[in-house]
Design a protein around this motif. Structure first.
Motif, PDB file in Angstrom:
ATOM      1  N   LEU A 120       0.813  -1.222   0.000  1.00 59.53           N
ATOM      2  CA  LEU A 120       0.000   0.000   0.000  1.00 59.53           C
ATOM      3  C   LEU A 120       0.850   1.276   0.000  1.00 59.53           C
ATOM      4  O   LEU A 120       0.571   2.194  -0.781  1.00 59.53           O
ATOM      5  CB  LEU A 120      -0.981  -0.011   1.174  1.00 59.53           C
ATOM      6  CG  LEU A 120      -2.012   1.114   1.194  1.00 59.53           C
ATOM      7  CD1 LEU A 120      -2.874   1.108  -0.059  1.00 59.53           C
ATOM      8  CD2 LEU A 120      -2.886   0.996   2.442  1.00 59.53           C
ATOM      9  N   PRO A 121       1.921   1.371   0.796  1.00 63.77           N
ATOM     10  CA  PRO A 121       2.713   2.610   0.781  1.00 63.77           C
ATOM     11  C   PRO A 121       3.373   2.908  -0.574  1.00 63.77           C
ATOM     12  O   PRO A 121       3.690   4.056  -0.859  1.00 63.77           O
ATOM     13  CB  PRO A 121       3.796   2.366   1.842  1.00 63.77           C
ATOM     14  CG  PRO A 121       3.273   1.261   2.694  1.00 63.77           C
ATOM     15  CD  PRO A 121       2.396   0.426   1.815  1.00 63.77           C
ATOM     16  N   TYR A 122       3.542   1.896  -1.413  1.00 62.24           N
ATOM     17  CA  TYR A 122       4.190   2.067  -2.718  1.00 62.24           C
ATOM     18  C   TYR A 122       3.174   2.286  -3.847  1.00 62.24           C
ATOM     19  O   TYR A 122       3.559   2.529  -4.986  1.00 62.24           O
ATOM     20  CB  TYR A 122       5.019   0.825  -3.073  1.00 62.24           C
ATOM     21  CG  TYR A 122       6.079   0.480  -2.058  1.00 62.24           C
ATOM     22  CD1 TYR A 122       7.313   1.129  -2.062  1.00 62.24           C
ATOM     23  CD2 TYR A 122       5.850  -0.499  -1.092  1.00 62.24           C
ATOM     24  CE1 TYR A 122       8.287   0.808  -1.132  1.00 62.24           C
ATOM     25  CE2 TYR A 122       6.825  -0.823  -0.159  1.00 62.24           C
ATOM     26  CZ  TYR A 122       8.030  -0.163  -0.185  1.00 62.24           C
ATOM     27  OH  TYR A 122       9.001  -0.486   0.737  1.00 62.24           O
ATOM     28  N   SER A 123       1.894   2.150  -3.551  1.00 60.15           N
ATOM     29  CA  SER A 123       0.851   2.160  -4.582  1.00 60.15           C
ATOM     30  C   SER A 123       0.324   3.567  -4.829  1.00 60.15           C
ATOM     31  O   SER A 123      -0.052   4.267  -3.898  1.00 60.15           O
ATOM     32  CB  SER A 123      -0.300   1.234  -4.159  1.00 60.15           C
ATOM     33  OG  SER A 123       0.168  -0.088  -3.974  1.00 60.15           O
ATOM     34  N   SER A 124       0.272   3.946  -6.120  1.00 68.53           N
ATOM     35  CA  SER A 124      -0.202   5.281  -6.485  1.00 68.53           C
ATOM     36  C   SER A 124      -1.702   5.320  -6.747  1.00 68.53           C
ATOM     37  O   SER A 124      -2.323   6.370  -6.645  1.00 68.53           O
ATOM     38  CB  SER A 124       0.532   5.777  -7.726  1.00 68.53           C
ATOM     39  OG  SER A 124       0.257   4.928  -8.831  1.00 68.53           O
ATOM     40  N   HIS A 125      -2.263   4.188  -7.119  1.00 70.39           N
ATOM     41  CA  HIS A 125      -3.692   4.084  -7.422  1.00 70.39           C
ATOM     42  C   HIS A 125      -4.275   2.880  -6.699  1.00 70.39           C
ATOM     43  O   HIS A 125      -3.598   1.863  -6.547  1.00 70.39           O
ATOM     44  CB  HIS A 125      -3.926   3.808  -8.925  1.00 70.39           C
ATOM     45  CG  HIS A 125      -3.832   4.981  -9.804  1.00 70.39           C
ATOM     46  ND1 HIS A 125      -2.650   5.576 -10.142  1.00 70.39           N
ATOM     47  CD2 HIS A 125      -4.797   5.662 -10.459  1.00 70.39           C
ATOM     48  CE1 HIS A 125      -2.890   6.578 -10.968  1.00 70.39           C
ATOM     49  NE2 HIS A 125      -4.182   6.653 -11.166  1.00 70.39           N
ATOM     50  N   LEU A 126      -5.544   3.006  -6.343  1.00 70.69           N
ATOM     51  CA  LEU A 126      -6.314   1.879  -5.835  1.00 70.69           C
ATOM     52  C   LEU A 126      -7.594   1.815  -6.663  1.00 70.69           C
ATOM     53  O   LEU A 126      -8.259   2.832  -6.847  1.00 70.69           O
ATOM     54  CB  LEU A 126      -6.701   2.073  -4.364  1.00 70.69           C
ATOM     55  CG  LEU A 126      -5.634   2.545  -3.384  1.00 70.69           C
ATOM     56  CD1 LEU A 126      -6.260   2.784  -2.013  1.00 70.69           C
ATOM     57  CD2 LEU A 126      -4.492   1.553  -3.302  1.00 70.69           C
ATOM     58  N   TYR A 127      -7.908   0.660  -7.197  1.00 71.48           N
ATOM     59  CA  TYR A 127      -9.204   0.422  -7.830  1.00 71.48           C
ATOM     60  C   TYR A 127      -9.948  -0.523  -6.900  1.00 71.48           C
ATOM     61  O   TYR A 127      -9.624  -1.711  -6.821  1.00 71.48           O
ATOM     62  CB  TYR A 127      -9.063  -0.199  -9.216  1.00 71.48           C
ATOM     63  CG  TYR A 127      -8.540   0.751 -10.250  1.00 71.48           C
ATOM     64  CD1 TYR A 127      -9.354   1.747 -10.782  1.00 71.48           C
ATOM     65  CD2 TYR A 127      -7.230   0.661 -10.700  1.00 71.48           C
ATOM     66  CE1 TYR A 127      -8.873   2.636 -11.741  1.00 71.48           C
ATOM     67  CE2 TYR A 127      -6.734   1.537 -11.655  1.00 71.48           C
ATOM     68  CZ  TYR A 127      -7.559   2.520 -12.161  1.00 71.48           C
ATOM     69  OH  TYR A 127      -7.080   3.395 -13.107  1.00 71.48           O
ATOM     70  N   LEU A 128     -10.900   0.033  -6.159  1.00 72.23           N
ATOM     71  CA  LEU A 128     -11.626  -0.769  -5.187  1.00 72.23           C
ATOM     72  C   LEU A 128     -13.081  -0.921  -5.608  1.00 72.23           C
ATOM     73  O   LEU A 128     -13.740   0.068  -5.933  1.00 72.23           O
ATOM     74  CB  LEU A 128     -11.556  -0.138  -3.800  1.00 72.23           C
ATOM     75  CG  LEU A 128     -10.168  -0.025  -3.178  1.00 72.23           C
ATOM     76  CD1 LEU A 128     -10.247   0.594  -1.792  1.00 72.23           C
ATOM     77  CD2 LEU A 128      -9.476  -1.380  -3.125  1.00 72.23           C
ATOM     78  N   THR A 129     -13.539  -2.143  -5.615  1.00 71.40           N
ATOM     79  CA  THR A 129     -14.956  -2.418  -5.756  1.00 71.40           C
ATOM     80  C   THR A 129     -15.500  -2.412  -4.338  1.00 71.40           C
ATOM     81  O   THR A 129     -15.173  -3.299  -3.547  1.00 71.40           O
ATOM     82  CB  THR A 129     -15.194  -3.785  -6.427  1.00 71.40           C
ATOM     83  OG1 THR A 129     -14.544  -3.787  -7.698  1.00 71.40           O
ATOM     84  CG2 THR A 129     -16.682  -4.056  -6.588  1.00 71.40           C
ATOM     85  N   GLU A 130     -16.266  -1.392  -4.010  1.00 67.82           N
ATOM     86  CA  GLU A 130     -16.809  -1.258  -2.660  1.00 67.82           C
ATOM     87  C   GLU A 130     -18.226  -1.812  -2.671  1.00 67.82           C
ATOM     88  O   GLU A 130     -19.123  -1.248  -3.293  1.00 67.82           O
ATOM     89  CB  GLU A 130     -16.743   0.190  -2.197  1.00 67.82           C
ATOM     90  CG  GLU A 130     -15.307   0.654  -2.052  1.00 67.82           C
ATOM     91  CD  GLU A 130     -15.155   2.038  -1.441  1.00 67.82           C
ATOM     92  OE1 GLU A 130     -16.168   2.749  -1.234  1.00 67.82           O
ATOM     93  OE2 GLU A 130     -14.000   2.419  -1.179  1.00 67.82           O
TER      94      GLU A 130
END
Length: 159
Positions: free
Chosen positions: A107-117
């Motif tokens: 997570l600290p290295y990730s620039s984007h998150l694609y989350l299905t909420e």
């Protein structure tokens, strides 16, 4: 490398139970395929073993502490640090697809998150890590109702 996380989570950040998904939402599976096809995907060993096999048209990376683990056609790393060091200069999107520990560590290295909420609570034993949504720009990409379950695909971009 641009590290991107993709996951489907319940109301309490539920990811799965007994090394399996806890929902099967057709439109979400299409979204996952569309987003990751043609890209490198990185996951933990247990996540790989939960898949039906190699996912077509994707380069697979497994991060595992098991030094004897090998799998034909798959790139193996034995630490997050080794993976980051090896890929940091590459000019590509790499999708993190699970499981819970890998999401948390990357997570600290990730620039984007694609989350299905998913607007539902599930019985789970693996959870997506808590993160501060204030640290991200948020774009709602889609809004679905399927089998009586409401969910949205949301893109989070680190500020």
């Amino acid at each position: 490398m641009e590290l991107v996380q993709i996951a489907a989570i319940g109301k309490r950040n539920e990811l799965g139970k007994n090394n399996a998904l806890i929902w099967h939402l057709k439109e979400d599976m299409k979204f996952f395929r569309r987003m990751t096809k043609g890209h490198t995907i990185v996951m933990g060993r247990k996540t790989f073993e939960s898949l039906p096999g190699m996912l077509p048209k994707r380069h697979h990376i497994i991060i595992t502490r098991d030094l004897s683990y090998s799998k034909e056609g798959i790139e193996i790393f034995h630490s997050i640090e080794d993976f980051i060091e090896s890929y940091k200069e590459k000019k590509e999107e790499v999708f993190v697809i699970g499981g819970g520990q890998i999401y948390s560590q990357l997570l600290p290295y990730s620039s984007h998150l694609y989350l299905t909420e998913i607007d539902h609570e599930f019985d789970a034993d693996v959870f997506y890590p808590e993160f501060n949504r204030e640290d991200y720009y948020c774009n709602v990409l889609t809004d679905f109702e399927e089998d009586g379950i409401h969910y949205r695909h949301i893109e989070y971009i680190k500020k």
